[in-house]
Design a protein around this motif. Structure first.
Motif, PDB file in Angstrom:
ATOM      1  N   CYS A 201       1.091  -1.048  -0.350  1.00 43.46           N
ATOM      2  CA  CYS A 201      -0.350  -0.179  -0.218  1.00 43.46           C
ATOM      3  C   CYS A 201       1.087   1.088  -0.107  1.00 43.46           C
ATOM      4  N   ALA A 202       1.872   1.711  -1.003  1.00 47.57           N
ATOM      5  CA  ALA A 202       3.490   2.105  -0.910  1.00 47.57           C
ATOM      6  C   ALA A 202       2.038   3.638  -0.819  1.00 47.57           C
ATOM      7  N   ASN A 203       1.208   3.289  -2.355  1.00 51.92           N
ATOM      8  CA  ASN A 203       0.990   4.347  -2.788  1.00 51.92           C
ATOM      9  C   ASN A 203      -0.627   5.064  -2.543  1.00 51.92           C
ATOM     10  N   ARG A 204      -0.806   4.470  -1.492  1.00 52.45           N
ATOM     11  CA  ARG A 204      -2.114   4.824  -0.218  1.00 52.45           C
ATOM     12  C   ARG A 204      -1.746   5.281   0.785  1.00 52.45           C
ATOM     13  N   LEU A 205      -2.400   6.356   1.154  1.00 54.30           N
ATOM     14  CA  LEU A 205      -2.697   7.022   2.451  1.00 54.30           C
ATOM     15  C   LEU A 205      -3.052   5.920   3.413  1.00 54.30           C
ATOM     16  N   ARG A 206      -1.731   5.939   5.057  1.00 59.66           N
ATOM     17  CA  ARG A 206      -1.927   4.854   5.197  1.00 59.66           C
ATOM     18  C   ARG A 206      -1.422   5.843   6.820  1.00 59.66           C
ATOM     19  N   LEU A 207      -2.654   5.789   8.097  1.00 61.86           N
ATOM     20  CA  LEU A 207      -2.097   5.917   9.299  1.00 61.86           C
ATOM     21  C   LEU A 207      -2.026   5.705  10.456  1.00 61.86           C
ATOM     22  N   HIS A 208      -0.751   6.101  10.455  1.00 55.13           N
ATOM     23  CA  HIS A 208       0.110   4.959  11.982  1.00 55.13           C
ATOM     24  C   HIS A 208      -0.649   5.218  13.181  1.00 55.13           C
ATOM     25  N   PHE A 209      -0.970   4.964  14.408  1.00 53.60           N
ATOM     26  CA  PHE A 209      -1.947   5.565  15.103  1.00 53.60           C
ATOM     27  C   PHE A 209      -1.657   4.959  16.951  1.00 53.60           C
ATOM     28  N   HIS A 210      -1.366   5.667  17.915  1.00 54.88           N
ATOM     29  CA  HIS A 210      -1.762   4.247  18.707  1.00 54.88           C
ATOM     30  C   HIS A 210      -2.321   5.653  20.155  1.00 54.88           C
ATOM     31  N   SER A 211      -3.172   5.290  21.111  1.00 58.93           N
ATOM     32  CA  SER A 211      -2.896   6.140  22.086  1.00 58.93           C
ATOM     33  C   SER A 211      -2.094   7.140  22.511  1.00 58.93           C
ATOM     34  N   ARG A 212      -0.996   6.025  22.548  1.00 63.92           N
ATOM     35  CA  ARG A 212       0.229   6.633  23.449  1.00 63.92           C
ATOM     36  C   ARG A 212       1.058   7.550  22.084  1.00 63.92           C
ATOM     37  N   PRO A 213       2.062   8.467  21.796  1.00 62.99           N
ATOM     38  CA  PRO A 213       2.683   8.620  21.120  1.00 62.99           C
ATOM     39  C   PRO A 213       3.961   8.278  21.265  1.00 62.99           C
ATOM     40  N   GLU A 214       4.196   7.278  22.040  1.00 59.33           N
ATOM     41  CA  GLU A 214       5.726   6.781  22.283  1.00 59.33           C
ATOM     42  C   GLU A 214       5.474   5.318  21.215  1.00 59.33           C
ATOM     43  N   PHE A 215       4.172   4.874  21.121  1.00 66.39           N
ATOM     44  CA  PHE A 215       3.989   3.332  20.787  1.00 66.39           C
ATOM     45  C   PHE A 215       4.314   3.917  18.558  1.00 66.39           C
TER      46      PHE A 215
END
Length: 721
Positions: A201-215
């Motif tokens: 999915c390199a040419n797709r928008l991806r959101l990397h998320f977590h409730s704690r920013p350090e993760f």
């Protein structure tokens, strides 16, 4: 049959659940006719067949091999080996301690051999494939006695849509069992999944998320893949765990319905490399912080490249249409024929579409090129301001130098100064060790495009004015000025004169920027909608774009397009994917959200300008008046009329095959249930279409799957649809 009731269980799985998993597997093996003392099938695939299997799974092997080597370093010297299989249980690759690999070869734990349950009985690989979850099989929990010297921990590997790719397994001598092995295997499988997701999915928008920013950036982060239309296309397992959703449930969501934001808002937020994590809020109030990843170059809004195929259209031939396309990946090619590729004009010539307003803009822009006159572009969001700025740059003497775009609204106020002017090492907390050149310096020799200049903070407006006057910039933390030679183009959707009166924008900066002011018209005021739409499709389907049907173009002409060309591109991108393999785009291929917007607009227009009662068409709903198909499920009919049903209840709007169906005069009152009315309507459409499911789905404005599902639910017990 006795079953070893070991206290060993996979992490997050209680002993009772583990025992039940092994019991069910043993029962399946018995039902398959396997016996515990028989010699298993040790015959591996022929070399050519194994090579074919490896070729089919080359991407899986590419992502898994380095992870397996890393895992091997963690378990080296423990009399164990690491095994990768495909989704059928055939071993593709192994690494491990040489003496144990040799010993495991005696029970065919080697490449080319199948370890599905039907072949080897209960084992971690085969049982993980069947249960689709991490599985531990220890010692005499193996169904076949020959394998009971092993302890095996396996975890399935899934793609972002939840499809099984294969299994990662660590097998060892059962005397060396360690409870942490399963945890390492699970983490390694997730690492492979994340590598697959980021590559596929390199040419797709991806959101990397977590409730704690350090993760964020660790194996604990959730990753969701987002389509250009805002639909969620897939996710990793951590994302599903954090959101509490299944893969199917997630794919029924959109970026807006789940996280309360849009693709445009995400792109604007992360346009700056210094952007802070974005806050996302779920409908239940839970909050996450997210960073965005993708090939930002492909996301940039740009014109269709020269050499794109010409378009089949009934509109008289005119110069190429200007488009603004959020290109997040190629759409599936349509099957319609195309004309041979033609060389398209570039620069400002590309924008000339025959629309009088656009033509006036182009002619004015041409007169100030290479004259050192600043340009200010005004217009609603999505009208193509950056496209016009880039076209001016392409036609100038600076075309071979950088074109640097800065969105002043998307960069946090605390960072925009560093983004524009650059900074020296140690200029502020969190700065890069070697500092960074600012966007103004990066544009040296070329063009600096300041998008949404009206959102620039007042203190920075003064610094920018000084840079434009003195043609030099001083990075933060530095006492040395850097000379720059730049052409400046500003753009905004705001009314800068009103902002000046309110004290929100500097008047001296305004007059420095507005050497020539050009206003781009909104899409609803342009006469070239058909050409713009066809050119967007050419960009989305370079191997052959479907045509836009007359009824869909009629809907487009009625829409007010609040998001302008950007909105049109999103609607067509979805429609192109839905129509893959079909010659034209019909109403059945349009997003439900868009159709609802058109219905709502029609209702507002009707309310604002009611017709005299005598002039209103009898029994013609607003959907039909707009050329829209009726929505399912159907609302109950008004008092005194009956729900639609039967073949006589339909007449094509405008006539001809494929035309949407409008209800005829109301039939007699019926006591049928709402479900029966739906089935009758579907059956009538099928009759009118000669049993053609695809044609009926187009006429009704629903998917083929919906027709299949409703007819299946209506099937009598033991009958067939």
């Amino acid at each position: 049959m006795s079953i070893h009731r070991s206290s060993i269980a996979a992490p997050h799985e209680g002993p009772a659940a583990h025992v039940d998993l092994i019991r069910q597997s043993h029962e399946r093996c018995t039902a398959l006719g396997l016996t515990r003392i028989e010699r298993p099938d040790y015959e591996p695939l022929m070399r050519s067949d194994l090579n074919d299997a490896r070729e089919r799974n080359r991407r899986l092997h590419t992502h898994a091999a380095p992870v397996m080597e890393l895992l091997l370093e963690q378990i080296a010297g423990t009399q164990s080996m690491i095994v990768l299989t495909d989704a059928h249980g055939t071993i593709l690759h192994t690494v491990g301690d040489e003496d144990f690999v040799h010993r495991a070869g005696k029970v065919a734990l080697s490449p080319g051999v199948n370890w599905a349950e039907h072949s080897k009985g209960t084992n971690a690989i085969g049982t993980a494939l069947f249960a689709e979850r991490p599985t531990l099989v220890h010692a005499d929990e193996h169904f076949m006695h020959a394998n009971q010297f092993l302890t095996c921990s396996a975890s399935p590997i899934f793609d972002p849509r939840g499809n099984m790719l294969g299994v990662l397994d660590v097998s060892a001598d059962q005397r060396t069992y360690h409870q942490h092995t399963m945890g390492l295997v699970r983490m390694s499988a997730r690492m492979i999944e994340n590598h697959w997701l980021n590559d596929h999915c390199a040419n797709r928008l991806r959101l990397h998320f977590h409730s704690r920013p350090e993760f964020i950036g660790t194996l604990l982060e959730g990753i969701v893949v987002i389509g250009a239309d805002g639909k969620l296309l897939g996710a990793n397992r951590s994302a599903l765990d954090q959101l509490g959703l299944s893969g199917v449930a997630l794919r029924n969501q959109t970026l807006t319905s789940l996280f309360g934001t849009t693709v445009a808002a995400v792109v604007d937020h992360f346009r700056s490399p210094l952007a802070l994590p974005m806050k996302l809020t779920l409908p239940d109030g839970r909050q996450f912080l997210a960073s965005a990843r993708m090939d930002w170059a492909t996301l940039a809004f740009a014109a269709v490249p020269a050499g794109s195929p010409a378009i089949e259209t009934t509109v008289p031939a005119q110069p190429a249409a200007a488009t603004l396309v959020d290109a997040t990946g190629p759409a599936e090619p349509a099957a319609s024929p195309i004309q041979p590729p033609t060389a398209l004009p570039t620069g400002l010539s590309y924008l000339q579409t025959g629309d009088a307003q656009i033509e006036a803009v182009v002619q004015k822009a041409r007169r100030i090129i290479n004259r050192d006159i600043p340009l200010l572009i005004l217009g609603e969001t999505g009208t193509g301001k950056e496209l016009l700025a880039h076209a001016v740059h392409q036609e100038s003497n600076r075309a071979k130098q950088p074109f640097v775009a800065v969105n002043c609204a998307s960069i946090p106020e605390s960072l925009i100064e560093a983004e524009l002017f650059g900074y020296e090492e140690g200029a502020f907390t969190g700065a890069r060790r070697k500092g960074a050149s600012g966007r103004i310096v990066q544009a040296n020799g070329g063009t600096l495009f300041l998008d949404e200049i009206g959102d620039m903070p007042l203190p920075l407006q003064a610094r920018l004015l000084r840079v434009l006057q003195e043609r030099c910039v001083t990075p933060l933390g530095s006492g040395k000025a850097i000379a720059v030679d730049i052409a400046v183009i500003g753009a905004t959707h705001r009314n800068l004169r009103e902002m000046i009166q309110r004290g929100e924008f500097r008047e001296d900066l305004y007059y420095r920027l507005n050497g020539l002011v050009l206003r781009l018209p909104p899409l609803r005021e342009r006469s070239d909608l058909a050409l713009v739409a066809q050119r967007i499709l050419a960009n989305e389907c370079p191997q052959g774009a479907p045509r836009i049907s007359a009824e869909v173009m009629a809907l487009f002409q009625r829409c007010d397009w609040p998001g302008n060309i950007r909105q049109l591109a999103n609607v067509l991108r979805t429609a192109a994917v839905m129509a893959a393999g079909e010659p034209q785009i019909t109403q059945a291929h349009l997003s439900d959200d868009f159709l609802e917007d058109v219905r709502r607009l029609a209702q507002q227009q009707q309310a604002a300008a009611p017709q005299p009662l005598a002039a209103q068409p009898a029994a013609l709903p607003m959907d039909a008046a707009m050329g829209l198909p009726p929505a399912l499920p159907f609302a109950a009919a008004p008092a005194g009329t009956a729900p639609y049903g039967g073949a006589a209840a339909f007449a094509p709007l405008g006539g001809g095959a494929g035309a949407p169906l409008a209800p005829a005069a109301p039939p007699a009152v019926s006591a049928r249930t709402l479900h029966e009315q739906e089935i009758a309507m579907i059956q009538a459409a099928l009759d009118a279409a000669g049993g053609n499911i695809s044609e009926a789905s187009k006429r009704l404005g629903i998917s083929r799957n919906t027709i299949y599902r409703k007819l299946r639910w209506n099937r009598p017990e033991g009958g067939s649809a």
